[in-house]
Scaffold this motif. Structure first.
Motif, short mmCIF file in Angstrom:
data_model
loop_
_atom_site.label_atom_id
_atom_site.label_comp_id
_atom_site.label_asym_id
_atom_site.label_seq_id
_atom_site.Cartn_x
_atom_site.Cartn_y
_atom_site.Cartn_z
N LYS A 127 0.85 -1.19 0.00
CA LYS A 127 0.00 0.00 0.00
C LYS A 127 0.89 1.25 0.00
CE LYS A 127 -3.83 -0.89 0.13
NZ LYS A 127 -4.75 -1.37 -0.93
N ALA A 128 0.26 2.41 0.10
CA ALA A 128 1.01 3.67 0.07
C ALA A 128 2.03 3.72 1.20
CB ALA A 128 0.05 4.84 0.20
N ASP A 129 3.24 4.17 0.87
CA ASP A 129 4.29 4.29 1.88
C ASP A 129 3.88 5.25 2.99
OD1 ASP A 129 5.94 2.58 0.52
OD2 ASP A 129 7.32 4.13 -0.20
N PHE A 130 4.32 4.94 4.18
CA PHE A 130 4.19 5.85 5.30
C PHE A 130 4.91 7.16 4.96
CE2 PHE A 130 6.14 7.27 9.40
CZ PHE A 130 4.97 7.59 10.08
N PRO A 131 4.30 8.33 5.18
CA PRO A 131 4.89 9.59 4.71
C PRO A 131 5.93 10.20 5.64
CG PRO A 131 2.74 10.01 5.65
CD PRO A 131 2.92 8.53 5.68
N GLY A 132 6.03 9.72 6.86
CA GLY A 132 7.02 10.28 7.77
C GLY A 132 8.39 9.67 7.56
N VAL A 133 9.34 10.06 8.37
CA VAL A 133 10.68 9.50 8.31
C VAL A 133 10.62 8.03 8.70
CG1 VAL A 133 11.26 10.15 10.69
CG2 VAL A 133 13.08 9.84 9.01
N GLY A 134 11.48 7.19 8.09
CA GLY A 134 11.56 5.79 8.48
C GLY A 134 11.89 5.67 9.96
N ARG A 135 11.32 4.65 10.59
CA ARG A 135 11.47 4.54 12.05
C ARG A 135 11.18 3.12 12.53
NH1 ARG A 135 7.18 8.84 13.58
NH2 ARG A 135 7.98 9.63 11.61
N TYR A 136 11.53 2.87 13.76
CA TYR A 136 11.18 1.62 14.42
C TYR A 136 10.79 1.92 15.86
CZ TYR A 136 16.14 1.72 15.97
OH TYR A 136 17.36 2.08 16.50
N LEU A 137 10.24 0.91 16.55
CA LEU A 137 9.73 1.08 17.91
C LEU A 137 8.69 2.18 18.00
CD1 LEU A 137 13.04 0.63 19.96
CD2 LEU A 137 11.18 -1.03 19.68
N ALA A 138 7.90 2.33 16.92
CA ALA A 138 6.77 3.24 16.91
C ALA A 138 5.54 2.51 17.46
CB ALA A 138 6.51 3.74 15.49
N VAL A 139 4.39 3.19 17.47
CA VAL A 139 3.14 2.55 17.86
C VAL A 139 2.17 2.62 16.69
CG1 VAL A 139 3.42 3.05 20.30
CG2 VAL A 139 2.11 4.63 18.87
N GLY A 140 1.29 1.63 16.61
CA GLY A 140 0.22 1.62 15.63
C GLY A 140 -1.04 1.09 16.27
N PHE A 141 -2.17 1.67 15.92
CA PHE A 141 -3.47 1.19 16.40
C PHE A 141 -4.53 1.65 15.42
CE2 PHE A 141 -2.73 5.29 18.52
CZ PHE A 141 -3.89 5.99 18.21
N SER A 142 -5.73 1.10 15.57
CA SER A 142 -6.85 1.53 14.73
C SER A 142 -7.97 2.06 15.62
CB SER A 142 -7.36 0.38 13.87
OG SER A 142 -7.79 -0.71 14.66
N ALA A 143 -8.73 3.00 15.05
CA ALA A 143 -9.88 3.58 15.76
C ALA A 143 -10.82 4.17 14.72
CB ALA A 143 -9.42 4.66 16.75
N GLY A 144 -12.09 3.84 14.82
CA GLY A 144 -13.07 4.41 13.91
C GLY A 144 -12.85 4.10 12.46
N GLY A 145 -12.31 2.93 12.15
CA GLY A 145 -12.11 2.53 10.77
C GLY A 145 -10.87 3.10 10.11
N LYS A 146 -10.02 3.77 10.85
CA LYS A 146 -8.77 4.32 10.33
C LYS A 146 -7.60 3.76 11.15
CE LYS A 146 -11.03 7.20 7.58
NZ LYS A 146 -11.14 8.63 7.93
N GLY A 147 -6.42 3.78 10.54
CA GLY A 147 -5.22 3.38 11.25
C GLY A 147 -4.41 4.58 11.66
N TYR A 148 -3.65 4.45 12.75
CA TYR A 148 -2.84 5.56 13.27
C TYR A 148 -1.46 5.06 13.65
CZ TYR A 148 -7.27 7.97 13.36
OH TYR A 148 -8.47 8.53 12.97
#
Length: 331
Positions: free
Chosen positions: A86-107
């Motif tokens: 899918k579309a690349d993440f637009p921020g700087v490359g990183r690790y040890l980040a967090v991801g979750f979903s809410a209201g049908g969207k991902g964050y």
């Protein structure tokens, strides 16, 4: 001429056979869960990536191979056992980040780019396959935090910003605003895990001051109260031994009404997996993970199965993925 065993030998033989039969009281005989290898992640092998689910699909991306910090992002469909980029993440490359979903969207937000702790924050719309930058995380820039969605809102807490943290923040997608909530009820930590059950968030595991943490807490967003649960120790008074559970840099996921934690490290890398029943406040050992022991994996639940993959085994980054059928017998 026929020969017959003496009566006492027949009795002894029956007793020996009985002694060799399955012992229903042996807890090892009751361990459930079948791990099955699934389609390998199609990106490069990595650890410390992020994952979340929306509908019947999972999303995995970011992370590091020890040199590169990734921005690629992938969608997994269990029904077809396939990955699509899918579309690349637009921020700087990183690790040890967090991801979750809410209201049908991902964050996705926070993390480490190899030089800087981060606090930028982004929303992913799966229908449009589009990322949008949102308000920066309300707390300090950090990595090794936890993130989860509860009842349409997001939450980020704990982690490391130069010091271990225990603050806890709520994100409202409707207003694009962060609000600080009562701090996590346990000790400061990084490398913890979190999952959501019955509209409550559970936060546990991780390490602080060189110690693996044994406390388990749930957060009720309605009352804004933290509640402690059975500690992960050998409690002879309560007749349980959960002392094998404490670890850091593991993964957690939800299948049905139960939570699961798997892999990670407690000084050595682990393959063990445990299931949490929130009603009984009990943990049950599941069949050990089918792949190599590892830290910094990702995990998610979809339907009646759990999924675990990627991670770090010694200096080796991994790209395999495994499915857990938690209630099937390995026999």
């Amino acid at each position: 001429m026929k020969r017959y065993l003496p009566h006492w030998l027949l009795v002894l033989a029956v007793l020996c056979l009985a002694g060799c039969s399955k012992d229903d009281s042996d807890p090892a005989e009751d361990i459930l869960g079948v791990w099955t290898g699934r389609s390998q992640f199609e990106g490069l092998a990595r650890n410390a990536a992020i994952s979340f689910t929306i509908g019947d699909k999972a999303y995995v991306g970011l992370g590091t191979d020890g040199t590169n910090k990734f921005v690629d992002f992938w969608e997994y469909t269990p029904a077809t056992n396939t990955w699509i980029q899918k579309a690349d993440f637009p921020g700087v490359g990183r690790y040890l980040a967090v991801g979750f979903s809410a209201g049908g969207k991902g964050y996705v937000g926070t993390g480490y780019d190899g030089a800087n702790k981060l606090k930028d924050f982004y929303e992913y719309d799966p229908a449009a396959n589009r990322w949008t930058r949102k308000a920066d995380f309300g707390g300090s820039a950090r990595y090794g935090a936890v993130g989860l969605g509860i009842a349409g809102k997001g939450y980020i807490g704990t982690g490391f910003d130069g010091n271990a943290k225990k603050d806890f923040w709520q994100y409202d997608p409707a207003s694009d605003q962060w609000t600080q909530k009562p701090s996590f009820g346990g000790n400061k930590r990084q490398g913890a895990v979190a999952f959501t059950l019955n509209d409550k968030g559970y936060l546990l595991l991780g390490a602080d001051n060189g110690s693996y943490q044994t406390d388990v807490w749930s957060y009720d967003p309605v009352s804004e109260l933290w509640t402690s649960h059975n500690e992960l120790i050998n409690n002879t008074d309560a007749d349980y031994d959960y002392s094998a559970l404490p670890r850091a840099n593991a993964t957690a996921f939800v299948v049905g009404t139960h939570g699961f934690v798997a892999l990670g490290t407690n000084g050595s890398t682990l393959t063990s997996c445990y299931e949490y029943d929130p009603t009984a406040d009990t943990w049950t050992q599941k069949t050990a993970f089918g792949g190599t022991a590892r830290t910094y994996p990702v995990g998610f639940g979809l339907g009646d199965k759990g999924y675990v993959g990627l991670g770090l085994s010694s200096a080796l980054r991994l790209d395999d993925f495994w499915q857990l059928a938690p209630n099937e017998s390995p026999d």
